[in-house]
Structure formats: C-alpha cells, structure tokens
Design a protein around this motif. Sequence first.
Motif, PDB file in Angstrom:
ATOM      1  N   MET A  79       0.833  -1.214   0.000  1.00 15.90           N
ATOM      2  CA  MET A  79       0.000   0.000   0.000  1.00 15.90           C
ATOM      3  C   MET A  79       0.865   1.260   0.000  1.00 15.90           C
ATOM      4  SD  MET A  79      -3.176   0.682  -0.138  1.00 15.90           S
ATOM      5  CE  MET A  79      -4.241   2.078   0.025  1.00 15.90           C
ATOM      6  N   ILE A  80       1.923   1.218   0.830  1.00 20.61           N
ATOM      7  CA  ILE A  80       2.833   2.368   0.929  1.00 20.61           C
ATOM      8  C   ILE A  80       3.402   2.704  -0.450  1.00 20.61           C
ATOM      9  CG2 ILE A  80       5.196   2.960   1.717  1.00 20.61           C
ATOM     10  CD1 ILE A  80       4.401   1.863   4.427  1.00 20.61           C
ATOM     11  N   PHE A  81       3.706   1.646  -1.212  1.00 18.10           N
ATOM     12  CA  PHE A  81       4.366   1.878  -2.499  1.00 18.10           C
ATOM     13  C   PHE A  81       3.437   2.521  -3.526  1.00 18.10           C
ATOM     14  CE2 PHE A  81       6.731  -1.548  -0.416  1.00 18.10           C
ATOM     15  CZ  PHE A  81       7.852  -0.794  -0.154  1.00 18.10           C
ATOM     16  N   ILE A  82       2.144   2.286  -3.361  1.00 15.12           N
ATOM     17  CA  ILE A  82       1.172   2.952  -4.243  1.00 15.12           C
ATOM     18  C   ILE A  82       1.237   4.458  -3.962  1.00 15.12           C
ATOM     19  CG2 ILE A  82      -1.292   3.149  -4.873  1.00 15.12           C
ATOM     20  CD1 ILE A  82      -0.192   0.410  -5.605  1.00 15.12           C
ATOM     21  N   PHE A  83       1.304   4.791  -2.664  1.00 11.89           N
ATOM     22  CA  PHE A  83       1.379   6.213  -2.279  1.00 11.89           C
ATOM     23  C   PHE A  83       2.683   6.846  -2.803  1.00 11.89           C
ATOM     24  CE2 PHE A  83      -1.652   5.194   1.279  1.00 11.89           C
ATOM     25  CZ  PHE A  83      -2.658   6.036   0.832  1.00 11.89           C
ATOM     26  N   VAL A  84       3.782   6.074  -2.659  1.00 12.83           N
ATOM     27  CA  VAL A  84       5.079   6.591  -3.136  1.00 12.83           C
ATOM     28  C   VAL A  84       5.017   6.811  -4.642  1.00 12.83           C
ATOM     29  CG1 VAL A  84       7.563   6.114  -3.336  1.00 12.83           C
ATOM     30  CG2 VAL A  84       6.364   5.489  -1.257  1.00 12.83           C
ATOM     31  N   LEU A  85       4.425   5.836  -5.334  1.00 10.83           N
ATOM     32  CA  LEU A  85       4.287   5.928  -6.794  1.00 10.83           C
ATOM     33  C   LEU A  85       3.465   7.164  -7.180  1.00 10.83           C
ATOM     34  CD1 LEU A  85       4.946   4.283  -9.400  1.00 10.83           C
ATOM     35  CD2 LEU A  85       2.674   3.300  -9.202  1.00 10.83           C
ATOM     36  N   ILE A  86       2.330   7.361  -6.487  1.00  9.63           N
ATOM     37  CA  ILE A  86       1.467   8.521  -6.774  1.00  9.63           C
ATOM     38  C   ILE A  86       2.243   9.816  -6.505  1.00  9.63           C
ATOM     39  CG2 ILE A  86      -0.631   9.764  -6.012  1.00  9.63           C
ATOM     40  CD1 ILE A  86      -1.837   6.912  -5.477  1.00  9.63           C
ATOM     41  N   LEU A  87       2.965   9.837  -5.372  1.00 13.89           N
ATOM     42  CA  LEU A  87       3.724  11.052  -5.033  1.00 13.89           C
ATOM     43  C   LEU A  87       4.821  11.337  -6.063  1.00 13.89           C
ATOM     44  CD1 LEU A  87       4.005  10.809  -1.140  1.00 13.89           C
ATOM     45  CD2 LEU A  87       2.759  12.524  -2.452  1.00 13.89           C
ATOM     46  N   PHE A  88       5.451  10.275  -6.541  1.00 12.91           N
ATOM     47  CA  PHE A  88       6.491  10.461  -7.572  1.00 12.91           C
ATOM     48  C   PHE A  88       5.867  11.060  -8.845  1.00 12.91           C
ATOM     49  CE2 PHE A  88      10.040   7.680  -5.889  1.00 12.91           C
ATOM     50  CZ  PHE A  88      11.035   8.606  -6.135  1.00 12.91           C
ATOM     51  N   LEU A  89       4.731  10.488  -9.267  1.00 11.39           N
ATOM     52  CA  LEU A  89       4.069  10.970 -10.487  1.00 11.39           C
ATOM     53  C   LEU A  89       3.615  12.416 -10.310  1.00 11.39           C
ATOM     54  CD1 LEU A  89       2.069   7.740 -11.427  1.00 11.39           C
ATOM     55  CD2 LEU A  89       4.116   8.635 -12.544  1.00 11.39           C
ATOM     56  N   LEU A  90       3.131  12.716  -9.082  1.00 12.00           N
ATOM     57  CA  LEU A  90       2.686  14.075  -8.766  1.00 12.00           C
ATOM     58  C   LEU A  90       3.866  15.053  -8.813  1.00 12.00           C
ATOM     59  CD1 LEU A  90      -0.121  15.075  -8.007  1.00 12.00           C
ATOM     60  CD2 LEU A  90       0.533  14.987  -5.605  1.00 12.00           C
ATOM     61  N   THR A  91       5.006  14.590  -8.262  1.00  9.33           N
ATOM     62  CA  THR A  91       6.218  15.433  -8.270  1.00  9.33           C
ATOM     63  C   THR A  91       6.630  15.745  -9.706  1.00  9.33           C
ATOM     64  OG1 THR A  91       6.934  14.270  -6.294  1.00  9.33           O
ATOM     65  CG2 THR A  91       8.594  15.604  -7.377  1.00  9.33           C
ATOM     66  N   ILE A  92       6.634  14.690 -10.547  1.00 10.54           N
ATOM     67  CA  ILE A  92       7.029  14.876 -11.951  1.00 10.54           C
ATOM     68  C   ILE A  92       6.080  15.856 -12.639  1.00 10.54           C
ATOM     69  CG2 ILE A  92       7.249  13.671 -14.190  1.00 10.54           C
ATOM     70  CD1 ILE A  92       8.277  11.231 -12.487  1.00 10.54           C
ATOM     71  N   LEU A  93       4.782  15.724 -12.345  1.00  9.57           N
ATOM     72  CA  LEU A  93       3.773  16.623 -12.937  1.00  9.57           C
ATOM     73  C   LEU A  93       4.022  18.073 -12.486  1.00  9.57           C
ATOM     74  CD1 LEU A  93       1.100  16.609 -14.633  1.00  9.57           C
ATOM     75  CD2 LEU A  93      -0.109  16.579 -12.441  1.00  9.57           C
ATOM     76  N   ILE A  94       4.255  18.250 -11.180  1.00  9.14           N
ATOM     77  CA  ILE A  94       4.525  19.603 -10.645  1.00  9.14           C
ATOM     78  C   ILE A  94       5.772  20.186 -11.320  1.00  9.14           C
ATOM     79  CG2 ILE A  94       5.223  20.896  -8.564  1.00  9.14           C
ATOM     80  CD1 ILE A  94       3.562  18.780  -6.955  1.00  9.14           C
ATOM     81  N   GLU A  95       6.797  19.331 -11.464  1.00  7.24           N
ATOM     82  CA  GLU A  95       8.051  19.819 -12.062  1.00  7.24           C
ATOM     83  C   GLU A  95       7.861  20.209 -13.538  1.00  7.24           C
ATOM     84  OE1 GLU A  95      10.750  16.691 -11.077  1.00  7.24           O
ATOM     85  OE2 GLU A  95      10.951  17.383  -9.011  1.00  7.24           O
ATOM     86  N   ILE A  96       6.983  19.494 -14.230  1.00  4.28           N
ATOM     87  CA  ILE A  96       6.689  19.859 -15.631  1.00  4.28           C
ATOM     88  C   ILE A  96       5.959  21.215 -15.640  1.00  4.28           C
ATOM     89  CG2 ILE A  96       5.369  19.218 -17.706  1.00  4.28           C
ATOM     90  CD1 ILE A  96       6.021  16.261 -16.969  1.00  4.28           C
ATOM     91  N   ILE A  97       4.990  21.365 -14.737  1.00  4.01           N
ATOM     92  CA  ILE A  97       4.240  22.638 -14.665  1.00  4.01           C
ATOM     93  C   ILE A  97       5.201  23.794 -14.336  1.00  4.01           C
ATOM     94  CG2 ILE A  97       2.388  23.895 -13.435  1.00  4.01           C
ATOM     95  CD1 ILE A  97       1.000  21.120 -13.108  1.00  4.01           C
TER      96      ILE A  97
END
Lengths: 260, 312
Positions: free
Chosen positions: A1-19
């Motif tokens: 479960m933790i890794f799903i959160f980490v995965l989501i946070l990573f994708l979110l970070t990448i999205l923020i960095e693109i923005i």
Amino acid sequence: MIFIFVLILFLLTILIEIINFFIKFRIRFEIGTLLGIFLLIMYEIIIRSILIKTLAITNTFEALIFFSGVITLIILLYILLNLKKGIQNTLVFITTIVAFSIFAICLSPIAPQEIKMPLPALKSGWLVLHVSLTFIGEAFFAFAFASGIYYFLIKNEAQKEALERIINKSIIIGYPLFTSGALLFGAIWAYYAWGRFWGWDPKETFALITWLVYTIYLHLRLVSKTRKEITVIVQIIGFLLALFTFLGVNFLLSGLHSYR
Amino acid sequence: MKNISVFRVLKNFFKFLKSIKTGIVLLIILVIFSTIAGIIPQGMDIEFYKNNYPTLIFYIIILIRFNNYFESPVFFIISTLFIINLSLCSIPRFILNLKTKLIKGSDFIHIGLLVIIIGGIISIFTRVEDFRWFKIGERIDVGQGKFLEIEKIDLEKYENGKIKNYITQFYLYDSENKKIKEMILKVNYPVSINGINIYQNSYKIIDIVSLASDIGIKKIVNGDSISTNSGNKYTFLKFTDSKLYFKESERIMEFNIGNKIGEYVIENAKSIEMTGLKFVKDYGNISIIIGIILIFIGLILFYIKIIGVTRK
C-alpha cells in the motif's frame, strides 16, 4: 500500500516539475511531495528493520528503495538550499526521473518485496555501514549524473559552468562516502565474514572499477588542460558503472554478493 | 656528452613516471582491462572459453590471460607501473607536507593506498588458509602445544525455520591438557589464537552407518557406496526417521537397522552435526588495517577541508 502512495507522489512530483517549466509559483509544491516520498520510504525501511532486527538493506528490493529515498532527499536538500539563489528546474526534473526509475525497478518482479530474515553473514554492523554509505555516496553520484545529462542538453556557457560546479561538489561529497562504504567497510566486513579483505569477486571488482573511474575524474580535474566535457563524460560513465555494479552484477554475474 | 644524454633520458623517464598524466593513463588502462576481466568468468577450464567465445576472442582471452586476469603478467605489469607512479607522486609530497605541516587528506589517502598494496603483496607470499570439517569432541592443534576441543555445535534458527547463525563452542587447552578458556565462534565473529584467525564458515549434518560383514565393520556416510558380492552397487542417501535410504541403479530402497544389504548387516546409524571452520594466517593483515586507518584519516581531513572552504 505504501508503495502505491510513493508511486502517486512520484508521479505528482514529476507533474509539478513539468508545470514549473511553464508557470512560476511562489511556493515549491514539490518540496511537500518529495518530503512525503522520503518519509514513506524511511517508514518502510524502519518497519522492515524492526522486523528483521538489522538495517533493512539486505536484499535488492530494500537497497533499491533506500537508494531511491536518499536521491529524493538530495533533491529536497538541493531545492531547500537554493530557494533564494535560484533552482535549476531541469536538473531537479532529471534527478527526480532517476530516483523514480530506481524506485520503479523495485516494483518489478526482479526485486521481490517479501521480508526475508538475513543470512548469517548479513548480520553485521560492518555490513550496515558498507551498504548504507555506498548508496548514500552513489546517491550523490546520481545527482552529478543528472547534472551531467543536463550539461549536454544546454548551450549556455554560464549555466554549463554552474552545472560543472554542481557535478564537482556532488562528487566531492559522494566520493569519500563511497570509498568508505563500498571499499573500506566492505573490506572490513569481508575480513570478519570470510577471512579476507579482498577476493576479486565480480561485485568487488566492479565496485573498484567504479571507484577508479571517479578517481580518474578527480585527477582529470587537477590537470588544468583537461576539457570540462571530458570530466563530465567520465562521471557519467562512473554512474553507469555504479548501476551495473549494483544491478548488472547481481543479475548477470555470479559471486558472493548475489543477495537478491 | 653521452653521459649527459643518458642522464637526460633517465631524468625524462623519471619525470614521465611521476607525472599525474601517466597516473591517469595507467588508471584508464587498469579500468578497461579490469572491466573486460570482470565480465569474463575467471578461473574456468580452457574448454569453457573455447566453447563459449568466438575463435578470435578465445585467442585474445588466452593470450592476455583474461581467464585468470588478476594473476596474469599483464595485470602485474600495469599494477607495478601504477604503484611506481603512486609512490613517486605521493611519498616525496607526503614527506614535504609533513615537514611544512601542510599535510592534506589526499596525502593520507595516497599513502594509505600504498600501505594497503604493500599489505596485499605480503599477503600473497605469507597467507596460509585451510578449511576443515569437525565433529563434537574433535581436537585441533593450534601450535605451541595448545589445542582446541569442540564442545558444542549449534544451529540457531529464526521462527520461520530459516538459518540465523552457526555457532561452535570450544575449549582452549594448554600443553599440559589444562582448560585455559571457553570460546564461542559465530559467523562474522572470528577468534584469534597464536596469530591464527578461526572463522565459522559452514555447518552440516551427516549420517553415519555402520555395516558389519565377515571382513569387519565398515563405516559409510552420505554419498558413499558399497558393492556387494553379487555385483550390486548401493549408494547411501540419508538416514531419517529411523529409516535408511540407499540408491541401487535407479531404485530408491528403504532399510531398517538390522536389515541385510548383500553380505552386509546394518548395525547402527546416527546423524551427527559437523562444523566447517576456516583457518587463516596472514601477515599482510596488519599492513592492510593500517592502510585502511590512514585512508579514513585522509577522508576525514578531506571533509574538514570541504567544510572550511564552504564556510569561507
């Protein structure tokens, strides 16, 4: 479960960095997501460490999440230390991709997630120092590697100079940690576990080769005539070798270090 | 005139040998050759390389001895040149910096590296290593009239049954057969007696079967075979739950104590624990430990310098 959160946070970070490339916000939102990634990874390592009663970096999966977590921490520190001076968004983005790629490998079948009790030889304080310092050192090399990739993507000389300084600083911090962890504490652990400091095992050989490449980098910088591009290429090779030492040797070559 | 030119040549050669550029070139050669050797499996039979590599590559492997690279003349030559370069670069600078009290972290790292290499060379010539299996009650001669007697062999397990540690408990006796002290040996915790380091290396359980025949008692362990007068060959597999298992041709046969196998009668069988110990005597170790300490000092000084520069 933790890794799903980490995965989501990573994708979110990448999205923020693109923005971030297009819109300049007053707040660096990725500080929150990166901190979240780091804390979740550390939480997982602490829980595992309590269960196996030693620092949980005794198999490929644990080593991968630890490595990814330390790179995340370095990105975070880079952002926090450069908030006023100005942050190189592309560098943060490339390093996040590196950290994410390493994390993504740990979700694949090549790194089983099950918690395994360590083998007798892995129950050693020297091993904890050996593995942890090696990966902390390599995390700085990862940051230098990302800077090196960015170095070749731009043409602005002033920016290149700044990146070259970042590469050098990262390696100057990472090199002693890597030397202590991979070579010195590794040799001490081998002495206590197997009765010899060095055995030319494939992992040992490639760790030494990686160290020699970074040694070449440091010495090339002392030779005044060396072109900066060459030193940047050398450290890129160094990081690729570090990755091969960690993953390639584990899965392609056999030896005493094949702890999967 | 001739003397001057010879002197010049020697001077230039010396300059070349102590140059940092030469050092870098030697490191690059060392990296390239070691990478190739790291990928090629070491120490296999010649046939292995012949069967697994194209003919040209096979000849290169054999010519440069990439099949046993770290003991090859090529590795020896490159390493020797590197050691000479490192010595010529580091030792004079170390002495000079020590005198002027301007010693740096890198000086300690270079000298530490040389001390480790010296330790490695001493080790090549002085290292003695042995591995042996022992059972409870066996004695090991450790020199000077002293000996060890294996008292207990233990296998520690986790709750899930996986192996946690191998432990051997023994007593050290003096030359007059007096107990000096009790010692416990575990993986990662070697003991040292009379300069010999003893390592807990392995553990196994073996089954011993006593077979009686007209000739006398014959003892066999797992994997041993007996041939009967009728020409049949029986290989002993294991002893478990009071049953003995033998392999004859492709058949697995089950026996009890008292049963007959051809002219042999199974008298008794038992399982015993064996501890695998490694014995190492190596005079290079001290030098290597000193070298490691010197490099650690160098790395600490290196960081102190970075902190100093950052603060400025």
